[in-house]
Design a protein around this motif. Structure first.
Motif, PDB file in Angstrom:
ATOM      1  N   THR A  74       0.829  -1.202   0.000  1.00 59.75           N
ATOM      2  CA  THR A  74       0.000   0.000   0.000  1.00 59.75           C
ATOM      3  C   THR A  74       0.863   1.252   0.000  1.00 59.75           C
ATOM      4  O   THR A  74       0.568   2.223  -0.713  1.00 59.75           O
ATOM      5  CB  THR A  74      -0.927   0.016   1.243  1.00 59.75           C
ATOM      6  N   ASP A  78       0.868   4.070  -2.789  1.00 61.73           N
ATOM      7  CA  ASP A  78       0.502   5.428  -2.382  1.00 61.73           C
ATOM      8  C   ASP A  78       1.540   6.435  -2.852  1.00 61.73           C
ATOM      9  O   ASP A  78       1.188   7.509  -3.362  1.00 61.73           O
ATOM     10  CB  ASP A  78       0.357   5.483  -0.857  1.00 61.73           C
ATOM     11  N   LYS A  83      -3.846   4.238  -7.395  1.00 61.18           N
ATOM     12  CA  LYS A  83      -4.981   3.828  -6.576  1.00 61.18           C
ATOM     13  C   LYS A  83      -5.412   2.391  -6.842  1.00 61.18           C
ATOM     14  O   LYS A  83      -5.825   1.673  -5.928  1.00 61.18           O
ATOM     15  CB  LYS A  83      -6.168   4.770  -6.821  1.00 61.18           C
ATOM     16  N   LYS A  87      -5.783  -0.416  -3.973  1.00 62.89           N
ATOM     17  CA  LYS A  87      -7.038  -1.068  -3.639  1.00 62.89           C
ATOM     18  C   LYS A  87      -6.934  -2.579  -3.814  1.00 62.89           C
ATOM     19  O   LYS A  87      -7.492  -3.354  -3.026  1.00 62.89           O
ATOM     20  CB  LYS A  87      -8.176  -0.528  -4.505  1.00 62.89           C
ATOM     21  N   SER A 152      -4.324   1.179   6.607  1.00 61.59           N
ATOM     22  CA  SER A 152      -4.273   2.554   7.124  1.00 61.59           C
ATOM     23  C   SER A 152      -2.830   2.997   7.344  1.00 61.59           C
ATOM     24  O   SER A 152      -2.460   4.127   7.000  1.00 61.59           O
ATOM     25  CB  SER A 152      -5.044   2.653   8.454  1.00 61.59           C
ATOM     26  N   MET A 155      -1.091   3.825   4.139  1.00 62.38           N
ATOM     27  CA  MET A 155      -1.551   5.108   3.597  1.00 62.38           C
ATOM     28  C   MET A 155      -1.101   6.284   4.470  1.00 62.38           C
ATOM     29  O   MET A 155      -1.503   7.425   4.239  1.00 62.38           O
ATOM     30  CB  MET A 155      -3.080   5.109   3.498  1.00 62.38           C
ATOM     31  N   LEU A 213     -12.611   5.082   8.147  1.00 64.25           N
ATOM     32  CA  LEU A 213     -11.967   5.076   6.836  1.00 64.25           C
ATOM     33  C   LEU A 213     -12.970   5.374   5.719  1.00 64.25           C
ATOM     34  O   LEU A 213     -12.634   6.005   4.716  1.00 64.25           O
ATOM     35  CB  LEU A 213     -11.279   3.734   6.582  1.00 64.25           C
ATOM     36  N   LYS A 218      -9.478  10.374   1.497  1.00 66.34           N
ATOM     37  CA  LYS A 218      -8.271   9.669   1.050  1.00 66.34           C
ATOM     38  C   LYS A 218      -8.470   8.157   0.995  1.00 66.34           C
ATOM     39  O   LYS A 218      -7.847   7.469   0.170  1.00 66.34           O
ATOM     40  CB  LYS A 218      -7.092  10.000   1.977  1.00 66.34           C
ATOM     41  N   SER A 219      -9.325   7.614   1.858  1.00 62.81           N
ATOM     42  CA  SER A 219      -9.453   6.158   1.971  1.00 62.81           C
ATOM     43  C   SER A 219     -10.804   5.606   1.516  1.00 62.81           C
ATOM     44  O   SER A 219     -10.943   4.391   1.370  1.00 62.81           O
ATOM     45  CB  SER A 219      -9.209   5.731   3.421  1.00 62.81           C
ATOM     46  N   PHE A 222     -10.984   3.069  -1.335  1.00 59.89           N
ATOM     47  CA  PHE A 222     -10.356   1.769  -1.097  1.00 59.89           C
ATOM     48  C   PHE A 222     -11.239   0.822  -0.277  1.00 59.89           C
ATOM     49  O   PHE A 222     -11.172  -0.391  -0.464  1.00 59.89           O
ATOM     50  CB  PHE A 222      -9.019   1.957  -0.373  1.00 59.89           C
TER      51      PHE A 222
END
Length: 464
Positions: A74, A78, A83, A87, A152, A155, A213, A218-219, A222
């Motif tokens: 991730t 990132d 993306k 994901k 998390s 990211m 999230l 931003k999340s 995903f």
């Protein structure tokens, strides 16, 4: 001037690692609260929680270790602003963690009869079995939570798992109080009440982290509209190839600490209870180092994605230095308060168990001296291991951890951890030896790999 190149990274390292530390401390704090509350019931109950959790620690090490594969993938996606890859890494990791959580629960559930074959105190085993049933089931939401947490972290959104863990801890403390002691009209379950608190709090943690999230720009992409049954074999294989060695690394380390619980059980319920106290306290400082390990994984993964290998090495060394400084502080803390910290766990007003409690505190105080000694090596090995995961180097470190803990550490624990030699302290001598060996071998591996990457880049630049 040279030192400032590393210390100037301390602020950002801490900003990234602190929420992870608090989140990981949250997991340990659940155990801390359980131990203190259960310790009021008696030394047999405390030893039972120790024995039950020893099985849990093995399963958790595999699940949590495997989930760490999600973080570097991730982080790399990132930094490259890709993306789709991010994901995909999360989705496939989530599926695999869910399956693994169910399998680990079944493994623990059907391995319970082993307790009677391990020559543990019978009264302790009888208390541990019903406790383990519920705590084992909590592995399912916990390992799924880890998938969200590792995503998390990758990211650089490290504070949200911390929030979820804090909520989970508050719920666990309240439920423990209600169910262990039967307060406010609730049934009095004893140590099984602690298991109910753990189970419910872990489901809440999982839901709350997903909710947080989902709300963040931003999340959100995903963690929503995940097509769980549309899977890519290549990504599955990639996560399995990264996650399996990482799981084994953590298993080898946690395994030797778990063996300390079992070896202590051979000495009796009081040494086992004392071992649990020292283990619980030292695991809290380990979670601080583990937070830095995640920061190392993320930052090294980012620099790897950017192919900035000089920066990668400098940032990694800044994390090693910060970890060492914190470990020195914790070591001094254990030295200064080794006689006082174990007293938190027992009830000196309990006249019936007074002699047992005094023996437990005496043994635990000596074990904390050993814990003080291995603070630095424990911190170095886990932070370097995080940096190696950021490089996506997992196979050789797995071999190195096996050598350190099971070819060096365990034989020492097994040989010296008997009444004929140093008993409980002898068991922890093996822990010191294993952690020290791991810190040296893993550092040598990181140093070799990063110098090799720099040399290759210089060669390529020279040819172009």
């Amino acid at each position: 001037m040279i030192l400032s190149q590393y210390t100037k990274e301390f602020k950002y390292n801490w900003q990234l690692a602190a929420p992870v530390m608090l989140g990981m401390l949250g997991h340990t704090f659940v155990s801390f609260v359980d131990n203190i509350m259960v310790g009021q019931l008696g030394t047999a109950e405390l030893a039972a929680v120790s024995l039950g959790n020893s099985f849990m620690f093995i399963a958790m090490s595999i699940g949590i270790g495997f989930s760490t594969a999600i973080t570097p993938l991730t982080a790399e996606a990132d930094s490259a602003k890709n993306k789709e890859d991010g994901k995909s890494a999360f989705k496939h990791g989530l599926v695999l963690c869910t399956i693994l959580g169910i399998l680990l629960f079944l493994m623990i559930y059907f391995s319970k009869p082993l307790m009677y074959l391990m020559k543990q105190p019978v009264e302790v085993v009888d208390l541990a079995l019903p406790y383990l049933d519920l705590v084992a089931f909590s592995l399912i939401p916990l390992i799924i939570f880890q998938a969200f947490k590792q995503f998390s972290d990758g990211m650089s959104m490290t504070k949200y798992p911390m929030y979820a863990t804090i909520i989970g801890n508050v719920i666990n403390i309240v439920l423990n109080y209600l169910f262990i002691f039967g307060k406010f009209g609730f049934p009095e379950y004893g140590i099984v009440g602690a298991a109910y608190g753990t189970l419910i709090s872990r489901f809440v943690m999982l839901w709350y982290l997903w909710y947080l999230l989902k709300k963040k720009d931003k999340s959100r992409y995903f963690v929503t509209n995940i097509k769980l049954f549309v899977l890519d074999k290549l990504m599955l294989r990639k996560i399995v190839n990264l996650g399996t060695p990482s799981a084994m690394q953590m298993f080898f380390e946690v395994g030797i600490f778990t063996s300390a619980v079992w070896l202590s059980g051979l000495l009796g319920k009081n040494p086992q209870a004392a071992n649990q106290i020292a283990l619980n306290l030292s695991s809290m400082t380990f979670m601080v180092a583990s937070g830095l390990s995640v920061a190392a994984m993320v930052r090294v993964g980012n620099q790897k994605g950017l192919h900035k290998y000089y920066e990668l090495r400098r940032i990694a060394f800044s994390l090693f230095l910060l970890g060492t400084i914190l470990a020195l502080f914790f070591g001094l803390l254990f030295l200064a308060f080794h006689e006082y910290l174990p007293r938190i766990y027992v009830d000196f007003d309990d006249v019936i168990n007074y002699e047992d409690n005094m023996e437990v505190v005496s043994i635990a105080a000596k074990l904390l001296l050993a814990a003080a000694v291995f603070q630095i090596s424990d911190s170095i090995q886990v932070v370097v291991l995080g940096a190696l995961r950021g490089l996506q180097d997992v196979k050789i470190p797995t071999i190195l951890t096996f050598i350190s803990y099971w070819l060096v550490g365990f034989p020492i624990s097994f040989y010296f951890g008997t009444e004929a030699y140093y008993a409980s302290f002898g068991i922890w001598m093996g822990l010191i030896a294993g952690l020290t060996t791991a810190s040296i071998l893993l550092y040598i591996r990181f140093n070799y790999l990063t110098k090799k990457l720099i040399a290759q880049k210089e060669t390529n630049n020279g040819t172009t």
